[in-house]
Design a protein around this motif. Structure first.
Motif, PDB file in Angstrom:
ATOM      1  N   ALA A  94       0.833  -1.205   0.000  1.00  0.00           N
ATOM      2  CA  ALA A  94       0.000   0.000   0.000  1.00  0.00           C
ATOM      3  C   ALA A  94       0.870   1.258   0.000  1.00  0.00           C
ATOM      4  O   ALA A  94       0.543   2.248  -0.662  1.00  0.00           O
ATOM      5  CB  ALA A  94      -0.927  -0.013   1.224  1.00  0.00           C
ATOM      6  N   LYS A  95       1.977   1.224   0.726  1.00  0.00           N
ATOM      7  CA  LYS A  95       2.884   2.383   0.757  1.00  0.00           C
ATOM      8  C   LYS A  95       3.459   2.658  -0.631  1.00  0.00           C
ATOM      9  O   LYS A  95       3.527   3.816  -1.073  1.00  0.00           O
ATOM     10  CB  LYS A  95       4.013   2.131   1.743  1.00  0.00           C
ATOM     11  N   GLU A 121      -5.475  10.730  -3.183  1.00  0.00           N
ATOM     12  CA  GLU A 121      -5.471   9.284  -3.372  1.00  0.00           C
ATOM     13  C   GLU A 121      -4.293   8.646  -2.643  1.00  0.00           C
ATOM     14  O   GLU A 121      -4.406   7.558  -2.065  1.00  0.00           O
ATOM     15  CB  GLU A 121      -5.419   8.934  -4.858  1.00  0.00           C
ATOM     16  N   GLN A 129      -3.945   5.540   0.459  1.00  0.00           N
ATOM     17  CA  GLN A 129      -3.068   4.367   0.434  1.00  0.00           C
ATOM     18  C   GLN A 129      -2.167   4.329   1.670  1.00  0.00           C
ATOM     19  O   GLN A 129      -1.957   3.252   2.260  1.00  0.00           O
ATOM     20  CB  GLN A 129      -2.225   4.374  -0.835  1.00  0.00           C
ATOM     21  N   TYR A 130      -1.664   5.468   2.079  1.00  0.00           N
ATOM     22  CA  TYR A 130      -0.826   5.498   3.284  1.00  0.00           C
ATOM     23  C   TYR A 130      -1.658   5.152   4.520  1.00  0.00           C
ATOM     24  O   TYR A 130      -1.170   4.486   5.440  1.00  0.00           O
ATOM     25  CB  TYR A 130      -0.182   6.872   3.454  1.00  0.00           C
ATOM     26  N   LEU A 137      -4.263   3.172   4.481  1.00  0.00           N
ATOM     27  CA  LEU A 137      -4.468   1.722   4.390  1.00  0.00           C
ATOM     28  C   LEU A 137      -3.251   0.973   4.919  1.00  0.00           C
ATOM     29  O   LEU A 137      -3.381  -0.017   5.650  1.00  0.00           O
ATOM     30  CB  LEU A 137      -4.738   1.328   2.939  1.00  0.00           C
ATOM     31  N   CYS A 164       5.020   6.106   6.707  1.00  0.00           N
ATOM     32  CA  CYS A 164       3.664   6.398   6.206  1.00  0.00           C
ATOM     33  C   CYS A 164       3.105   7.663   6.844  1.00  0.00           C
ATOM     34  O   CYS A 164       2.455   8.476   6.173  1.00  0.00           O
ATOM     35  CB  CYS A 164       2.751   5.209   6.461  1.00  0.00           C
ATOM     36  N   GLU A 224       2.178   1.900  -3.489  1.00  0.00           N
ATOM     37  CA  GLU A 224       1.113   2.450  -4.337  1.00  0.00           C
ATOM     38  C   GLU A 224       0.888   3.918  -3.995  1.00  0.00           C
ATOM     39  O   GLU A 224       0.663   4.753  -4.887  1.00  0.00           O
ATOM     40  CB  GLU A 224      -0.181   1.658  -4.132  1.00  0.00           C
ATOM     41  N   GLY A 225       0.971   4.260  -2.714  1.00  0.00           N
ATOM     42  CA  GLY A 225       0.866   5.663  -2.316  1.00  0.00           C
ATOM     43  C   GLY A 225       1.986   6.503  -2.893  1.00  0.00           C
ATOM     44  O   GLY A 225       1.765   7.636  -3.345  1.00  0.00           O
TER      45      GLY A 225
END
Length: 270
Positions: free
Chosen positions: A100-101, A115, A119-120, A122, A141, A103-104
């Motif tokens: 997820a990181k 957005e 993600q962060y 999540l 994060c 993707e962030g």
């Protein structure tokens, strides 16, 4: 010639001469607390286990075995298995958090800050807390969320996120610098200088921190004087409202600053 007809067997005789049926598995007895009932001719559960044939305790045992903890093992072995299962869950949470990181980070690089924030967040939800292997991930994060808020002009949120990152990693210099930038945007010059000085403790050669301190110190001094004047003005208003009853005003009192200590003393003048 006389034909003799064979004697016809009646239905009853035929039935009597038929072989008797042997007991089969389809005939069973079900016993309850107060009655005994015999099921015949396949009227039972057709071979499926019923509640009376398989107890609840068996189901519980099966559940334990399916989870990888054999109840026949010693207590020490069971504890080792639980520890291993917990470690696997932690590792899985860290891996999902890293995904997820990343993707962030991709979204942040594209300028999609809202957005990226999701993600962060999540990553922070799936990464386990109070686990050494995920402390760095969680700190990063929080810092990345702080930078997103900084780009969005939400400086108070930047300060909060960077502070959380520093709680997890007190030597996180990037978080100190970004929090200092947000403090400056809000004209919290004293706090911004404090963050820059803290940065220099970890990295004495940090030119950015040195330049920021030199630039902000005059602004901080100016703000202090302005706040002092505002405070004195409010005190004068309060003093005049009280002293006016006695025919005096605050102008009868003069504040004199001691050049050595910088403190003030009050003298009365008629």
């Amino acid at each position: 010639m006389v034909m003799i007809q064979p004697e016809e067997e009646n239905e009853e005789t035929v039935l009597q001469n038929l072989p008797k049926p042997q007991p089969t598995a389809s005939t069973s007895k079900t016993t309850t607390s107060d009655t005994t009932t015999t099921k015949e001719n396949g009227s039972d559960s057709d071979g499926f286990e019923t509640a009376s044939e398989r107890g609840v305790s068996d189901n519980e045992e099966e559940d334990i075995v399916n989870k990888g903890i054999n109840p026949e093992n010693s207590a020490e072995d069971q504890q080792q298995q639980r520890t291993q299962n917990d470690a696997e869950l932690v590792q899985r949470g860290v891996e999902e958090g890293n995904e997820a990181k990343l993707e962030g980070n991709r979204l942040f690089g594209n300028g999609q800050y809202e957005e990226a924030l999701l993600q962060y967040e999540l990553a922070l939800q799936v990464a386990p807390q109070d686990v050494p292997s995920s402390v760095e991930l969680r700190s990063i994060c929080h810092f990345n969320r702080g930078v997103c808020f900084l780009r969005l002009g939400k400086y108070e949120d930047t300060i909060k996120e960077c502070s959380r990152a520093l709680e997890l990693n007190p030597s996180y210099m990037k978080a100190l610098v970004r929090r200092g930038e947000a403090q400056e945007k809000l004209e919290h010059f004293e706090e911004a200088i404090a963050d820059m000085k803290k940065t220099l403790e970890f990295d004495p050669s940090n030119d950015q921190a040195k330049k920021t301190i030199r630039r902000l110190e005059p602004l901080a001094a100016e703000k202090r004087e302005k706040m002092k004047e505002e405070m004195i003005g409010k005190l004068k208003e309060m003093g005049n409202s009280l002293l006016g009853r006695f025919g005096m005003s605050v102008d009868n009192f003069k504040a004199v600053q001691d050049p050595n200590t910088g403190s003030y003393s009050i003298s009365f003048q008629r």
